[in-house]
Design a protein around this motif. Structure first.
Motif: not given
Lengths: 464, 504
Positions: A80-81, A83-86, A89, A96, A99-100, A103-104
């Motif tokens: 699980p990651s 996958n950080a986006s803008e 940042v 996020r 949330e992850l 869901a995990t």
């Protein structure tokens, strides 16, 4: 947590005036590489809160192109990651991550989840503790460690993850200690290409002398139950020059649990016998029936070991076409020291150049130097601490290996150099991209024999 | 929309092309939703690519970042150095890309050596005080150690967040050293798909290496934008009297510089070649060959004819095409017989998958499903002749289960259950391990040229036969492993169930 508060134990950021910061041809990963330490615990899964490439990078390099060790239960590159986006940042990644994790828990089945952060989270200052806490309060087996890459290498990350599990998952303990039970803190999982086989052999020989062993990582570990049992152990065993010392000191402070530090990973009968007797003494099992049983095990192992050594002797004494005399070792401090002792004391090889590449903390470097100076009664050798392969290769080129080419115990990075020096290469550390490793061990009684096979198959295999 | 080479930062795929990473349905529906929309793109696209509705799942597994693609492109230029301006973790990739580089060199018959990547190895202090001084030191190290013809600098998430002024250092040292010093802005968080990293590399090469004023027009030179695959293009193009200029991997800096002098640009996959090929045409008038990709008979025929047309060699293509058809036919018939009733599944990059599915259909293999790692609704040229998905549909018909996902293994389980393939074809890691545990063997296409052209049809057929034999291994394994996925998840038919509101 802000970056100012964290503890940078490695020397990564402080090169001397003429020492370059550059690292060409890497010999370790970064702190989040400790996701592989999580993967090394049966049925534990890392959750990585980082950029989209971090998990892939650490896994593909520390595990795949290093002995092709596989992804284990949790899946290697596809753990699980976030996958950080803008967005993470600019606005922070706490939501996020929440949330992850939620869901995990729906998708994955594990006994322990360990959240590891990357540079992005640690730089923007995500409060990961606050994200994880509600899950912990719900009874979810989950902990977190802040392992942004700039904090240090994967050795640093390993101790951060270990500590996180102890403090946030194992927790307080008031019960009894079990005499003869030991927690083993030794090789860095995955980074050391042969860790699975080695930990298996270490567990086997410690059990052989009557101990109950929490090996904690790898196929011989029983997973989180073993971690929960850490505080019950009579003592901690730090087996290696420095990795695990911080954990052992922490356990001493936390549970009043003492530790034994044996810097040399034993290879061969002589080293292994001495090591086991030292552990016996420390554990207080050096008397009566316990001692008798342990001595019987050592004797039995030695008999078998020397039978093979005797057979090997015909080759070692009679082979016509040349065997190497001088060697170089380039590797992490644990293997560099263990191999040097074995090669000098068992085989009678001559040390040519020893380079330690795992960037040990400053405070342990003198101890490591002292170990190498006392490699044998009559052999003393100096080491260098260096991590940049360009510099390392220059040093090897400048080394006088005498009248015939050396055998180099190193990594894939030394492959072409060995050819250039007309010598031999045995890949023994990260990265070993030309080795396929399953259960192979190089330590203890059995590992030593495998190592002999590897060394001399390499030598003989290169003959006409 | 025109490619903008004026700024040093490349525009991401999602900005330029409307790239998506989550979609599920029939291939024909995706084609309809995409910007090409059957040839009407030029008028409809305007300055921004058309948006396709995308599925966002709260559960995501590790992807791949742009910086990794920079490593595997800029980092594999033979006489250049790539500096990774980052903490040491980004540098970990040196191991895999070294292995790829060495194997690629061997595949091409070039001398094997280690690659030249150097990390600036930033630590905690640098995050506070900046890492520019270390970058300068590493650039000087790169020069002193290797005297490269060019130095690339890959940025990182960390250096972007702390705001290191990489441009100034690069500019200053470019002047001092007299070689291109090229910042490649490739922070992982800046794009949802790693293919932006291809574009970042190509952007830097176009800005600072390609000769602005071509010294001579080389009328028989064709740029081939590829990775490290074996040399299958030289013999094919030699039939037309053309020479190959392979870029970017395993090229020299001079190979890159002379791209503006070539007569045309081709590739094996529009995902990879889109940006540079379009820019070479826009900036230097080097024709981008706009045709189906070279997979299967129809695609390869059309591709060869278009290359011949734009290089004024029309007559020479037909004879070669006829000869090749005749040559491969006998073995193809045998392969079709051997593969009758077999089901395949393709999970690779986007345009590449379009090509591979066609090859499988030529072999008579059933392809009911495919997972592509992203989807570009349009390529940079916006020319409908490059609509690789439409070519697949028109030539080989529908793909009923067509999925877009950036290597999400947890979704792959349901995808495989839908079609129950006998084998899968993969490129990126992470999916084959799951298939293996379900008893399904994988063909990993390390050599990306394996399935190209007429011979490629046979190559892939032979590889399928080899891998079907592996089934014994995988089925034995499948009986002895436990997956990390919960029962509830394994029971879901819809791999995107978590992305739909009803899931809550």
């Amino acid at each position: 947590m802000s970056i100012i508060q964290s503890q940078d134990k490695s020397a990564v950021a402080h090169p001397g005036p003429d020492k370059t910061n550059s690292i060409e041809q890497v010999r370790y990963g970064c702190s989040i590489g400790a996701m592989q330490s999580v993967a090394a615990i049966p049925r534990a899964i890392p959750i990585t809160h980082c950029g989209p490439g971090c998990a892939d990078k650490q896994f593909m390099n520390l595990s795949f192109y290093n002995g092709f060790q596989g992804g284990g239960y949790g899946g290697g590159a596809v753990v699980p990651s976030t996958n950080a986006s803008e967005r993470e940042v600019v606005f922070g990644g706490a939501d996020r991550l929440t949330e992850l994790i939620g869901a995990t828990l729906k998708v994955l089945d594990a006994d322990l989840f360990v959240v590891l952060t990357g540079c992005i989270s640690d730089l923007v200052g995500d409060d990961v503790g606050s994200v994880v806490k509600p899950f912990q309060q719900r009874g979810v087996p989950i902990v977190f460690a802040e392992t942004g890459g700039f904090r240090g290498n994967n050795f640093t990350g390993h101790e951060l993850v270990t500590r996180a599990i102890i403090d946030q998952f194992v927790g307080a303990y008031e019960g009894e200690r079990v005499k003869g039970q030991v927690n083993v803190w030794s090789l860095l999982p995955y980074h050391n290409t042969f860790w699975r086989g080695d930990l298996t052999e270490i567990k086997r020989i410690l059990e052989g002398i009557g101990l109950k062993v929490n090996i904690l990582f790898g196929p011989e570990s029983s997973g989180v139950a073993e971690w929960k049992a850490i505080p019950q152990a009579q003592f901690n065993l730090v087996l290696g020059p420095w990795l695990g010392l911080e954990t052992a000191r922490h356990l001493e402070a936390k549970y009043g649990q003492p530790f034994l530090h044996t810097p040399v990973l034993p290879i061969g009968a002589k080293e292994t016998g001495a090591f086991l007797r030292r552990v016996l003494d420390y554990a207080g099992l050096n008397k009566g029936r316990a001692k008798k049983k342990a001595e019987a095990f050592i004797k039995d192992e030695e008999t078998r070991y020397y039978k093979y050594i005797e057979d090997f002797t015909d080759f070692y004494a009679e082979y016509w076409w040349g065997l190497p005399a001088k060697f170089a070792v380039v590797g992490d401090s644990a293997y560099a020291l263990a191999l040097t002792r074995f090669l000098v004391n068992q085989l009678g090889l001559i040390p040519g150049r020893q380079i330690v590449t795992d960037n040990p903390p400053e405070e342990v470097r003198d101890d490591i130097r002292a170990q190498f100076r006392a490699i044998a009664d009559d052999v003393s050798t100096e080491i260098e601490f260096e991590e940049d392969s360009f510099t390392i290769h220059q040093k090897l080129r400048e080394t006088n290996f005498g009248h015939k080419p050396p055998i180099i115990f190193g990594t894939t990075w030394e492959r072409d150099l060995a050819k250039e020096l007309k010598g031999a290469i045995v890949e023994v550390g990260f990265p070993s991209s030309y080795e396929v490793v399953l259960s192979r061990a190089y330590v203890g009684y059995r590992g030593a024999l495998t190592l002999l096979e590897k060394i001399y198959t390499t030598t003989v295999g290169a003959s006409a | 929309m025109p490619i903008n080479l004026k700024t040093s930062v490349v525009e991401s795929r999602e900005q330029r092309l409307g790239t998506i990473i989550g979609w599920d349905g029939k291939a024909s529906d995706l084609s309809k939703e995409s910007a090409y929309a059957r040839g009407g793109c030029e008028s409809k696209c305007g300055q921004k690519a058309r948006r396709v509705c995308e599925l966002n799942s709260p559960f995501t597994q590790g992807s791949v970042c742009s910086e990794q693609m920079v490593e595997c492109q800029a980092g594999n230029v033979r006489d250049a150095v790539l500096i990774q301006h980052s903490p040491i973790g980004c540098g970990t990739g040196q191991v895999i890309y070294n292995s790829i580089y060495r194997n690629g060199l061997a595949l091409r018959g070039l001398p094997v050596s280690n690659l030249h990547l150097i990390s600036t190895n930033l630590g905690e202090r640098d995050m506070v005080f900046g890492g520019v001084a270390k970058l300068e030191r590493t650039i000087r190290d790169a020069w002193d150690r290797h005297h490269p013809k060019a130095i690339f600098i890959a940025t990182s998430c960390a250096t972007a967040i702390i705001g290191d002024d990489i441009e100034s250092v690069a500019g200053q040292l470019e002047t001092e050293l007299g070689i291109p010093v090229i910042p490649l802005h490739c922070e992982g968080f800046k794009s949802k798909h790693w293919s932006t990293g291809f574009d970042a590399t190509q952007h830097g090469i176009l800005r600072q290496i390609v000769r602005k004023v071509p010294e001579k027009k080389q009328d028989d030179l064709v740029n081939v934008i590829n990775l490290w695959g074996s040399d299958v293009f030289t013999p094919i193009l030699a039939e037309l009297g053309l020479r190959v200029n392979y870029v970017v991997d395993l090229a020299t800096v001079e190979d890159l510089a002379q791209m503006s002098e070539a007569v045309a640009t081709i590739g094996f996959c529009y995902t990879l070649s889109s940006y540079m090929a379009a820019a070479l045409e826009q900036e230097f008038g080097v024709t981008e060959v706009k045709a189906p990709q070279p997979y299967g008979f129809a695609g390869t025929d059309a591709w060869l004819r278009e290359i011949a047309r734009v290089t004024n060699r029309e007559g020479r293509a037909e004879d070669y095409i006829a000869r090749e058809h005749a040559r491969v036919q006998p073995r193809l018939e045998e392969l079709r017989e051997l593969l009758k009733g077999k089901k395949g599944y393709v999970s690779t990059g986007s345009a590449y998958a379009h090509g591979l599915i066609g090859v499988l259909r030529e072999l008579g293999v059933e392809v009911d499903g495919s997972l592509v790692f992203h989807h570009d609704p349009v390529y940079d040229s916006q020319d409908p002749r490059q609509d690789s998905l439409a070519h697949l549909l028109d030539t080989y018909g529908e793909v009923p289960q067509f999925t877009v996902g950036n290597r999400q293994q947890y979704q792959f389980y349901a995808l495989l259950q839908r079609v129950k393939p006998d084998f899968i074809i993969i490129r990126h890691n992470g999916l084959a391990p799951l298939a293996a545990r379900l008893g399904i063997p994988a063909i990993p296409l390390g050599d990306e040229h394996h399935a190209v052209g007429y011979q490629g049809i046979l190559n892939l057929g032979e590889s399928i036969l080899d891998v079907l034999a592996h089934k014994k291994f995988h089925q034995d394994l499948a009986a002895h492993v436990r997956l990390p996925y919960r029962k509830w998840w394994l029971e879901q038919d819809d791999p995107f169930v978590l992305a739909r509101p009803a899931a809550e």
